[in-house]
Scaffold this motif. Structure first.
Motif, short mmCIF file in Angstrom:
data_model
loop_
_atom_site.label_atom_id
_atom_site.label_comp_id
_atom_site.label_asym_id
_atom_site.label_seq_id
_atom_site.Cartn_x
_atom_site.Cartn_y
_atom_site.Cartn_z
N SER A 110 0.72 -1.04 -0.13
CA SER A 110 0.42 -0.06 -0.22
C SER A 110 0.66 0.99 -0.37
O SER A 110 0.24 2.47 -0.55
N VAL A 111 2.57 0.83 0.44
CA VAL A 111 3.29 2.79 0.22
C VAL A 111 3.62 2.68 -0.79
O VAL A 111 4.01 2.43 -1.77
N VAL A 155 6.35 9.17 8.23
CA VAL A 155 5.32 9.80 8.34
C VAL A 155 4.27 9.81 7.12
O VAL A 155 4.87 10.34 5.68
N LEU A 156 2.61 9.87 7.26
CA LEU A 156 1.81 10.33 6.30
C LEU A 156 1.85 11.61 5.48
O LEU A 156 2.33 12.76 5.88
N THR A 157 1.77 11.85 4.39
CA THR A 157 2.49 12.92 3.65
C THR A 157 0.70 13.25 2.37
O THR A 157 0.50 12.34 1.89
N PRO A 158 0.50 14.09 2.48
CA PRO A 158 -0.47 14.43 1.31
C PRO A 158 -0.15 14.15 -0.03
O PRO A 158 -1.11 13.83 -0.68
N VAL A 171 3.57 0.40 -9.15
CA VAL A 171 2.48 1.24 -8.57
C VAL A 171 2.72 2.61 -9.82
O VAL A 171 1.04 3.36 -9.97
N ILE A 172 3.79 2.52 -10.65
CA ILE A 172 4.01 3.57 -11.49
C ILE A 172 2.59 2.66 -12.63
O ILE A 172 2.25 3.54 -13.60
N GLY A 199 -5.49 4.46 -4.05
CA GLY A 199 -5.50 4.04 -2.62
C GLY A 199 -3.93 3.64 -2.36
O GLY A 199 -4.05 2.84 -1.46
N PHE A 200 -2.88 4.27 -2.90
CA PHE A 200 -1.73 4.22 -1.93
C PHE A 200 -2.00 5.55 -0.98
O PHE A 200 -1.70 6.17 -1.30
N GLU A 201 -0.81 5.37 -0.43
CA GLU A 201 -0.22 6.01 0.78
C GLU A 201 1.22 6.37 0.24
O GLU A 201 1.90 5.57 -0.92
N LEU A 202 1.55 7.67 1.02
CA LEU A 202 2.59 8.92 0.21
C LEU A 202 3.19 9.19 1.34
O LEU A 202 2.48 9.16 2.92
N LYS A 203 4.90 8.40 1.72
CA LYS A 203 5.27 8.52 3.44
C LYS A 203 6.90 10.06 3.17
O LYS A 203 7.20 9.62 1.86
N VAL A 204 6.79 10.75 4.13
CA VAL A 204 8.67 10.65 4.30
C VAL A 204 8.97 10.13 5.03
O VAL A 204 8.59 9.78 6.43
#
Length: 294
Positions: A110-111, A155-158, A171-172, A199-204
Motif C-alpha cells: 500500500s506504500v 509519516v504520511l504526507t498528502p 505503482v507507476i 489507494g496508495f499511501e505517500l510517506k516521508v
C-alpha cells in the motif's frame, strides 16, 4: 538480503556541472544494485563522456527539445529497468545509506511513494521539506512542513516532493506516468493525487536526507517561475473534483490577482507582472502547455 535494482533518474537542463556534482555523490554510494539515468533536455551535443567521468555506467538520454520536469522524468522512467525508480533533482546531492533507508520504508504494497527529508545545500541544518500540508480548497496553495513531525520512522504526507521520491515500478504501471501538461511545478502534486486516488499511501522518511540546491534551474524569483507557478496553480485546481473550482476562481480573480499585480508593479517588477498576467491568461483562456518563453 536481496538488493533490488533501483533506477536513479535525474533531468538536466543546461546545468552539466551541477549534474556532474550529483553523479559524484551517487558514485560514493555503497548500494550494490543501481542504474543511473540522466535525461538531457534541449541538448544539442552529447555529454555522455563528460558524465561518465563522474559515474562510469551512467545511461544518458539526449533530447533535442526541452520536455520539462515531467516529460524528462517520464523518458527516464520508460527507459528504466529497476524494480524501484528514484527521481532525484540534478541540483541535489545524496548521502550514503539513503537508498537502503528508503527501501526499508516499503513495508507494505500500500506504500506508493517515499520521499526523504530535504535540507538546503547551503544550510544543511535547515529543513526545506519534511512533508506537505493539503492544498487549501480556497487558495489553491499548501505549505511545506519544515520541521520533523517525529525524530525517526515515517509519516504520511498528502503529496511527495518531486525533488526526491522513490516509487515502486508496479505503482507507476498502475497509476500512469507523471502528468506532462504542467511542464514545471505542480506536476508532482497532481501525480500524488493520482496515487492517493488509487489507494496508495505517500510517506516521508525521517531517517533519510538529501541536500537541495533550490531553484538553480529557474531562479529563486524569476519571471519563468512566476509564470509556471501561476498558470499551474489555476490548472491544478481546475482538474480537481468537487465544488472547489468556483470558490477558488472567485478568490483568485477577486483577491489574489489584484494583490499580486499591485505587488509586482510597486516593486517595478515589470517582467514578473507580465509573467503573472500571461500565466493567468494561459490557464483560463488559452490552455497552453509545454515550455513558454516569458
Amino acid at each position: 538480503m536481496e538488493s533490488p535494482l533501483v533506477s536513479i533518474i535525474t533531468v538536466n537542463y543546461k546545468q552539466a556541472q551541477v549534474t556532474c556534482e550529483l553523479l559524484d555523490s551517487i558514485a560514493k554510494l555503497s548500494y550494490p544494485n543501481l542504474e543511473v539515468i540522466v535525461v538531457d533536455n534541449a541538448q544539442p551535443d552529447d555529454d555522455t563522456q563528460l558524465y561518465r567521468q563522474h559515474f562510469e555506467k551512467v545511461v544518458v538520454i539526449n533530447k533535442t527539445e526541452n520536455l520539462g520536469f515531467a516529460g524528462g522524468n517520464n523518458e527516464g522512467i520508460k527507459a528504466a529497468q529497476g524494480e524501484y525508480v528514484f527521481l532525484l533533482n540534478n541540483d541535489t546531492e545524496i548521502k550514503g545509506g539513503t537508498i537502503e533507508t528508503l527501501l526499508n520504508c516499503f513495508t507494505s504494497p500500500s506504500v506508493g511513494a517515499v520521499s526523504p527529508v530535504i535540507k538546503y545545500f547551503d544550510a544543511p541544518d535547515t529543513i526545506q521539506f519534511a512533508g506537505f500540508t493539503e492544498i487549501n480548497k480556497l487558495t489553491g496553495r499548501n505549505e511545506l512542513i519544515k520541521s520533523r513531525p517525529q525524530p525517526t520512522g515515517t509519516v504520511l504526507t498528502p503529496y511527495f516532493h518531486g525533488a526526491a521520491v522513490m516509487i515502486p515500478r508496479f505503482v507507476i504501471e498502475q497509476c500512469g506516468l507523471m502528468p506532462e501538461d504542467y511542464f514545471l511545478y505542480y506536476e508532482e502534486l497532481d501525480w500524488s493525487r493520482m496515487f492517493r486516488e488509487a489507494g496508495f499511501e505517500l510517506k516521508v522518511c525521517m531517517d533519510a536526507e538529501i541536500l537541495h540546491k533550490e531553484s538553480i534551474s529557474t531562479g529563486k524569483n524569476s519571471p519563468l517561475k512566476v509564470y509556471y507557478q501561476t498558470r499551474n496553480r489555476i490548472y491544478f485546481m481546475k482538474r480537481q473534483k468537487g465544488q472547489r473550482n468556483t470558490a477558488f476562481l472567485l478568490f483568485f480573480l477577486l483577491l489574489s490577482s489584484p494583490k499580486n499585480i499591485l505587488s509586482h508593479l510597486l516593486k517595478s517588477e515589470f517582467k514578473h507582472f507580465r509573467a503573472f498576467t500571461k500565466g493567468v491568461w494561459d490557464a483560463l483562456i488559452l490552455r497552453k502547455t509545454g515550455f513558454v518563453r516569458v
